[in-house]
Enzyme design. Structure first.
Site, mmCIF file in Angstrom:
data_model
loop_
_atom_site.group_PDB
_atom_site.id
_atom_site.type_symbol
_atom_site.label_atom_id
_atom_site.label_comp_id
_atom_site.label_asym_id
_atom_site.label_seq_id
_atom_site.Cartn_x
_atom_site.Cartn_y
_atom_site.Cartn_z
ATOM 1 N N PHE A 16 32.796 28.366 0.796
ATOM 2 C CA PHE A 16 34.019 28.871 0.177
ATOM 3 C C PHE A 16 33.718 30.157 -0.596
ATOM 4 C CE2 PHE A 16 36.920 28.872 -3.624
ATOM 5 C CZ PHE A 16 38.066 29.241 -2.944
ATOM 6 N N TYR A 18 35.433 33.099 -3.076
ATOM 7 C CA TYR A 18 36.566 33.399 -3.962
ATOM 8 C C TYR A 18 36.447 34.776 -4.604
ATOM 9 C CZ TYR A 18 33.100 32.024 -7.461
ATOM 10 O OH TYR A 18 31.965 31.941 -8.221
ATOM 11 N N GLY A 19 35.346 35.473 -4.311
ATOM 12 C CA GLY A 19 35.132 36.818 -4.836
ATOM 13 C C GLY A 19 34.885 37.785 -3.699
ATOM 14 N N SER A 20 33.757 38.463 -3.737
ATOM 15 C CA SER A 20 33.475 39.476 -2.717
ATOM 16 C C SER A 20 33.318 38.879 -1.323
ATOM 17 C CB SER A 20 32.207 40.260 -3.081
ATOM 18 O OG SER A 20 31.079 39.402 -3.134
ATOM 19 N N GLU A 107 23.543 35.671 -4.242
ATOM 20 C CA GLU A 107 24.178 35.033 -5.388
ATOM 21 C C GLU A 107 23.164 34.558 -6.430
ATOM 22 O OE1 GLU A 107 27.320 35.266 -5.395
ATOM 23 O OE2 GLU A 107 27.754 35.646 -3.292
#
Length: 260
Positions: A16, A18-20, A107
């Site tokens: 999932f 939700y940012g870049s 990340e």
């Protein structure tokens, strides 16, 4: 990296973003499904020393905050949608190990691995989904106990910080504006008030800076007209001689090139 929550009981690997990851997907995926998760709030509360900032001047990127924790904080943006929209990616099985390694590097700056139920958007072909209804996805989250978590911030100060930050992956404000654009195309309901407000503030800052720079240029032009540079006869003669010599040298070079 620590592992939070139970891993899905399936051979498929879904991630999932939700940012870049929404507009800059991981490698080796074969399905991209828009949808949402619940129980979280998206906030620009994670420092970025490796992508949108530097160790000396960290930028700001998004993380997910558990809603139950967020509700106890004094956030200037005191509302948040129930759904955090993003995208789920299915990684091709033979590349899962390679992609996990890639993501751990991408990340690594304060994010940890978690698993959360993902709800596909309506209208998705069921044949593309691993099961009917929500399914577990892996997600990287910068939790409040990581060193890069900065917590609630004044929105205007945060927007100013984002506007002026830059790192190896580019301008911090580009990350914000790309996220806003990527969210708005997922669904009519996928916008995020926190993201949109910061984007509007950054656009206002950019307009202010352009106006200031235009004003400086105008002031310089006015000063130049009011106080022109005075050149003595000797300086004028030297400039004329220099220009004549420079022109002659160029002419000679051009003639040489023509005859060579």
């Amino acid at each position: 990296m620590s592992l939070q929550g139970p891993a899905p009981k399936t051979d498929e690997f879904w991630l999932f973003g939700y940012g870049s990851l929404i507009w800059k997907p991981p490698p080796h995926f074969d399905r991209r499904i828009p949808g949402w998760v619940t129980g979280y709030v998206r906030r620009f509360w994670q420092a970025s020393q490796d992508h949108r900032g530097t160790p000396e001047a960290p930028g700001r990127v998004v993380t997910l905050i558990e809603r139950s924790y967020w509700e106890k904080l004094a956030d200037h943006h005191d509302s948040a949608p129930d759904k955090v929209w993003g995208v789920a990616y299915r990684i091709i099985p033979e590349y899962v190990a390679k992609v996990k390694e890639y993501l751990d590097i991408r990340e690594i700056n304060g994010y940890t691995i978690h698993y959360t139920p993902f709800h596909p958007a309506t209208g998705i072909d069921p044949a593309l989904l691993p099961q009917h209804g929500p399914f577990l996805t892996l997600v990287y989250i910068g939790t409040p106990d990581n060193e890069q978590f900065v917590g609630p911030q004044d929105p205007q100060k945060l927007a100013e910080h984002i506007y002026r930050s830059e790192g190896p992956s580019g301008l911090n404000r580009d990350y914000l504006l790309e996220l806003e654009k990527a969210l708005n195309v997922l669904s009519p309901e996928s916008g995020d008030e926190h993201v949109t407000d910061l984007a509007n503030r950054v656009r206002a800052i950019a307009a202010r800076e352009r106006k200031r720079e235009t004003g400086i240029q105008t002031d310089n032009a006015i000063l130049s007209s009011q106080f022109p540079v005075v050149v003595s006869p000797e300086q004028a003669q030297q400039r004329h001689h220099h220009d004549f010599r420079r022109g002659s040298s160029i002419d000679e070079q051009e003639e040489t090139e023509k005859t060579s």
